[in-house]
Scaffold this active site. Structure first.
Site, PDB file in Angstrom:
ATOM      1  N   GLY A   1      49.660  35.380  35.777  1.00 23.09           N
ATOM      2  CA  GLY A   1      50.381  36.648  35.677  1.00 23.09           C
ATOM      3  C   GLY A   1      51.109  36.963  36.979  1.00 23.09           C
ATOM      4  O   GLY A   1      52.227  37.495  36.967  1.00 23.09           O
ATOM      5  N   THR A   2      50.486  36.636  38.100  1.00 20.81           N
ATOM      6  CA  THR A   2      51.115  36.933  39.402  1.00 20.81           C
ATOM      7  C   THR A   2      52.397  36.128  39.587  1.00 20.81           C
ATOM      8  O   THR A   2      53.412  36.653  40.047  1.00 20.81           O
ATOM      9  CB  THR A   2      50.130  36.601  40.542  1.00 20.81           C
ATOM     10  OG1 THR A   2      48.949  37.374  40.334  1.00 20.81           O
ATOM     11  CG2 THR A   2      50.713  36.932  41.903  1.00 20.81           C
TER      12      THR A   2
ATOM     13  N   PHE B   1      45.535  42.640  41.876  1.00 24.11           N
ATOM     14  CA  PHE B   1      45.041  43.838  42.545  1.00 24.11           C
ATOM     15  C   PHE B   1      44.888  43.649  44.056  1.00 24.11           C
ATOM     16  O   PHE B   1      44.472  44.568  44.744  1.00 24.11           O
ATOM     17  CB  PHE B   1      43.680  44.249  41.954  1.00 24.11           C
ATOM     18  CG  PHE B   1      43.794  45.076  40.700  1.00 24.11           C
ATOM     19  CD1 PHE B   1      44.143  46.418  40.763  1.00 24.11           C
ATOM     20  CD2 PHE B   1      43.569  44.520  39.462  1.00 24.11           C
ATOM     21  CE1 PHE B   1      44.250  47.187  39.613  1.00 24.11           C
ATOM     22  CE2 PHE B   1      43.671  45.283  38.299  1.00 24.11           C
ATOM     23  CZ  PHE B   1      44.007  46.622  38.377  1.00 24.11           C
TER      24      PHE B   1
ATOM     25  N   LYS C   1      40.775  28.626  34.317  1.00 28.54           N
ATOM     26  CA  LYS C   1      41.619  29.811  34.052  1.00 28.54           C
ATOM     27  C   LYS C   1      42.351  29.629  32.719  1.00 28.54           C
ATOM     28  O   LYS C   1      42.951  28.581  32.472  1.00 28.54           O
ATOM     29  CB  LYS C   1      42.622  30.010  35.189  1.00 28.54           C
ATOM     30  CG  LYS C   1      43.500  31.251  35.025  1.00 28.54           C
ATOM     31  CD  LYS C   1      44.349  31.490  36.263  1.00 28.54           C
ATOM     32  CE  LYS C   1      45.384  32.600  36.067  1.00 28.54           C
ATOM     33  NZ  LYS C   1      44.807  33.913  35.782  1.00 28.54           N
TER      34      LYS C   1
ATOM     35  N   HIS D   1      44.943  27.939  40.737  1.00 28.75           N
ATOM     36  CA  HIS D   1      43.762  28.711  40.324  1.00 28.75           C
ATOM     37  C   HIS D   1      42.648  27.764  39.894  1.00 28.75           C
ATOM     38  O   HIS D   1      42.864  26.570  39.748  1.00 28.75           O
ATOM     39  CB  HIS D   1      44.115  29.650  39.167  1.00 28.75           C
ATOM     40  CG  HIS D   1      44.928  30.843  39.580  1.00 28.75           C
ATOM     41  ND1 HIS D   1      46.288  30.785  39.767  1.00 28.75           N
ATOM     42  CD2 HIS D   1      44.565  32.118  39.872  1.00 28.75           C
ATOM     43  CE1 HIS D   1      46.732  31.968  40.153  1.00 28.75           C
ATOM     44  NE2 HIS D   1      45.713  32.793  40.228  1.00 28.75           N
TER      45      HIS D   1
ATOM     46  N   PRO E   1      49.071  42.731  37.571  1.00 30.49           N
ATOM     47  CA  PRO E   1      48.926  41.277  37.521  1.00 30.49           C
ATOM     48  C   PRO E   1      48.071  40.793  38.698  1.00 30.49           C
ATOM     49  O   PRO E   1      47.430  39.749  38.603  1.00 30.49           O
ATOM     50  CB  PRO E   1      50.358  40.767  37.661  1.00 30.49           C
ATOM     51  CG  PRO E   1      51.232  41.917  37.279  1.00 30.49           C
ATOM     52  CD  PRO E   1      50.466  43.159  37.657  1.00 30.49           C
TER      53      PRO E   1
HETATM   54  P1  NAP Z   1      35.388  35.596  33.245  1.00 28.09           P
HETATM   55  O1  NAP Z   1      34.436  35.358  34.341  1.00 28.09           O
HETATM   56  O2  NAP Z   1      35.548  34.565  32.178  1.00 28.09           O
HETATM   57  O3  NAP Z   1      35.009  37.005  32.579  1.00 28.09           O
HETATM   58  C1  NAP Z   1      35.519  37.484  31.374  1.00 28.09           C
HETATM   59  C2  NAP Z   1      34.371  38.198  30.694  1.00 28.09           C
HETATM   60  O4  NAP Z   1      34.868  38.924  29.573  1.00 28.09           O
HETATM   61  C3  NAP Z   1      33.294  37.247  30.179  1.00 28.09           C
HETATM   62  O5  NAP Z   1      32.038  37.732  30.570  1.00 28.09           O
HETATM   63  C4  NAP Z   1      33.490  37.322  28.655  1.00 28.09           C
HETATM   64  O6  NAP Z   1      32.305  37.088  27.944  1.00 28.09           O
HETATM   65  C5  NAP Z   1      33.931  38.758  28.515  1.00 28.09           C
HETATM   66  N1  NAP Z   1      34.600  39.063  27.266  1.00 28.09           N
HETATM   67  C6  NAP Z   1      35.421  38.291  26.525  1.00 28.09           C
HETATM   68  N2  NAP Z   1      35.868  38.985  25.457  1.00 28.09           N
HETATM   69  C7  NAP Z   1      35.299  40.214  25.527  1.00 28.09           C
HETATM   70  C8  NAP Z   1      35.355  41.387  24.727  1.00 28.09           C
HETATM   71  N3  NAP Z   1      36.098  41.440  23.623  1.00 28.09           N
HETATM   72  N4  NAP Z   1      34.630  42.485  25.104  1.00 28.09           N
HETATM   73  C9  NAP Z   1      33.878  42.461  26.206  1.00 28.09           C
HETATM   74  N5  NAP Z   1      33.771  41.366  27.019  1.00 28.09           N
HETATM   75  C10 NAP Z   1      34.478  40.272  26.674  1.00 28.09           C
HETATM   76  O7  NAP Z   1      36.858  35.844  33.833  1.00 28.09           O
HETATM   77  P2  NAP Z   1      37.244  36.567  35.207  1.00 28.09           P
HETATM   78  O8  NAP Z   1      37.395  35.555  36.282  1.00 28.09           O
HETATM   79  O9  NAP Z   1      36.332  37.738  35.410  1.00 28.09           O
HETATM   80  O10 NAP Z   1      38.719  37.049  34.861  1.00 28.09           O
HETATM   81  C11 NAP Z   1      38.943  37.969  33.808  1.00 28.09           C
HETATM   82  C12 NAP Z   1      40.448  38.197  33.660  1.00 28.09           C
HETATM   83  O11 NAP Z   1      40.944  38.825  34.833  1.00 28.09           O
HETATM   84  C13 NAP Z   1      41.282  36.909  33.514  1.00 28.09           C
HETATM   85  O12 NAP Z   1      42.334  37.144  32.614  1.00 28.09           O
HETATM   86  C14 NAP Z   1      41.829  36.666  34.913  1.00 28.09           C
HETATM   87  O13 NAP Z   1      43.027  35.937  34.900  1.00 28.09           O
HETATM   88  C15 NAP Z   1      42.050  38.088  35.345  1.00 28.09           C
HETATM   89  N6  NAP Z   1      42.076  38.316  36.802  1.00 28.09           N
HETATM   90  C16 NAP Z   1      42.946  39.265  37.227  1.00 28.09           C
HETATM   91  C17 NAP Z   1      42.966  39.610  38.565  1.00 28.09           C
HETATM   92  C18 NAP Z   1      43.911  40.698  39.004  1.00 28.09           C
HETATM   93  O14 NAP Z   1      43.971  41.000  40.211  1.00 28.09           O
HETATM   94  N7  NAP Z   1      44.638  41.327  38.099  1.00 28.09           N
HETATM   95  C19 NAP Z   1      42.129  38.973  39.473  1.00 28.09           C
HETATM   96  C20 NAP Z   1      41.248  38.000  38.998  1.00 28.09           C
HETATM   97  C21 NAP Z   1      41.209  37.692  37.636  1.00 28.09           C
HETATM   98  P3  NAP Z   1      31.902  35.547  27.565  1.00 28.09           P
HETATM   99  O15 NAP Z   1      31.540  34.930  28.885  1.00 28.09           O
HETATM  100  O16 NAP Z   1      30.788  35.721  26.632  1.00 28.09           O
HETATM  101  O17 NAP Z   1      33.106  34.911  26.972  1.00 28.09           O
END
Ligand code: NAP
Length: 228
Positions: free
Chosen positions: A143-144, A106, A137, A133, A104
């Site tokens: 998730g955290t 990293f 979002k 956030h 949730p």
């Molecule tokens: P983001 O900038 O919106 O990036 C998501 C990317 O995934 C976009 O480029 C999107 O394309 C693409 N995408 C959507 N569906 C897809 C598919 N089926 N196949 C391939 N690519 C696809 O979001 P982000 O800020 O990077 O965050 C992504 C996720 O990570 C979120 O759920 C966020 O909450 C989570 N997160 C987790 C952590 C952690 O530590 N676990 C930290 C930060 C974020 P389009 O732009 O064309 O829609």
């Protein structure tokens, strides 16, 4: 031998950062970077051993099931997976062809925040979580915060302890911020973590990429990979 790595969601904020980090890591070879609309088959064509998923709550479960079926280990940062989703992934991963690691959060500081909050949880009658956030979002609560609340909840078994509440704020200018506030007569304890740049997630992501092959089935939480 370098680990052959694919990134799903490679053009998003987190995926871009993972690509940048992987290119600088000699233990990893970045073989595929997939965006929306790219076929997951590319991961098989490029013989990826591990794939990192930073996509959307709608896409993540299908992606991970696809990876498990093909024997590609998954490292998942995307939020929004429910308990029922986790059970489905666990059942799929039982065959042992591929492991799944889900975090949730990293960031090491966030993992410590969750641990400290769980330790403090039994001693304060009231406990509330405030998470903040960026405005766009997709999931709410984060998730955290859900994970923090679950960890605190398991430590709050006495009947005089109130359930942990979560308050979610969505504001431009935010990255990922969380405060855990605990209250008892005459005192409050505040535990706070701020991610001010996405680089904070990268050591945890790369650790998971290097360790996921040694795990079994589905593992949730970076604390399982850290020697805390
Ligand atoms: P983001 O900038 O919106 O990036 C998501 C990317 O995934 C976009 O480029 C999107 O394309 C693409 N995408 C959507 N569906 C897809 C598919 N089926 N196949 C391939 N690519 C696809 O979001 P982000 O800020 O990077 O965050 C992504 C996720 O990570 C979120 O759920 C966020 O909450 C989570 N997160 C987790 C952590 C952690 O530590 N676990 C930290 C930060 C974020 P389009 O732009 O064309 O829609």
């Amino acid at each position: 031998m370098a680990i052959r790595l694919g990134v799903i969601g490679a053009h998003g904020r987190m995926g871009t950062e993972v690509g940048k980090t992987a290119r600088q890591d000699s233990e990893v070879e970045l073989v595929a970077e997939l965006g929306r609309g790219d076929l997951l088959d590319r991961l098989q064509e490029k013989v990826a051993e591990v794939a990192v998923d930073f996509t959307t709550p709608e896409a993540v479960k299908g992606n991970v099931l696809w990876l498990i079926e093909r024997g590609i280990h998954a490292v998942v940062g995307t939020s929004g997976l429910t308990e029922a989703d986790l059970e489905e992934l666990e059942a799929a991963a039982q065959g042992g062809r591929a492991n799944v690691f889900i975090a949730p959060n990293f960031a090491v500081g966030a993992v410590l925040m969750m641990r400290f909050a769980a330790e403090a949880a039994p001693y304060f009658q009231a406990a509330e979580i405030v998470e903040r956030h960026r405005a766009a979002k997709l999931d709410k609560p984060s998730g955290t915060s859900l994970r923090t609340s679950a960890l605190m909840g398991s430590a709050r078994t006495a009947p005089w302890l109130k359930p942990v509440e979560i308050h979610s704020l969505r504001l431009p200018g935010s990255v990922a911020h969380q405060e855990v506030l605990l209250g008892a007569p005459g005192e409050t304890l505040t535990i706070r973590h701020d991610s001010i740049d996405r680089t904070c997630f990268m050591p945890g992501v790369m650790l998971a990429v290097k360790k996921v092959q040694e795990l079994r089935g589905v593992t949730v939480g970076l604390e399982h990979l850290l020697e805390l």
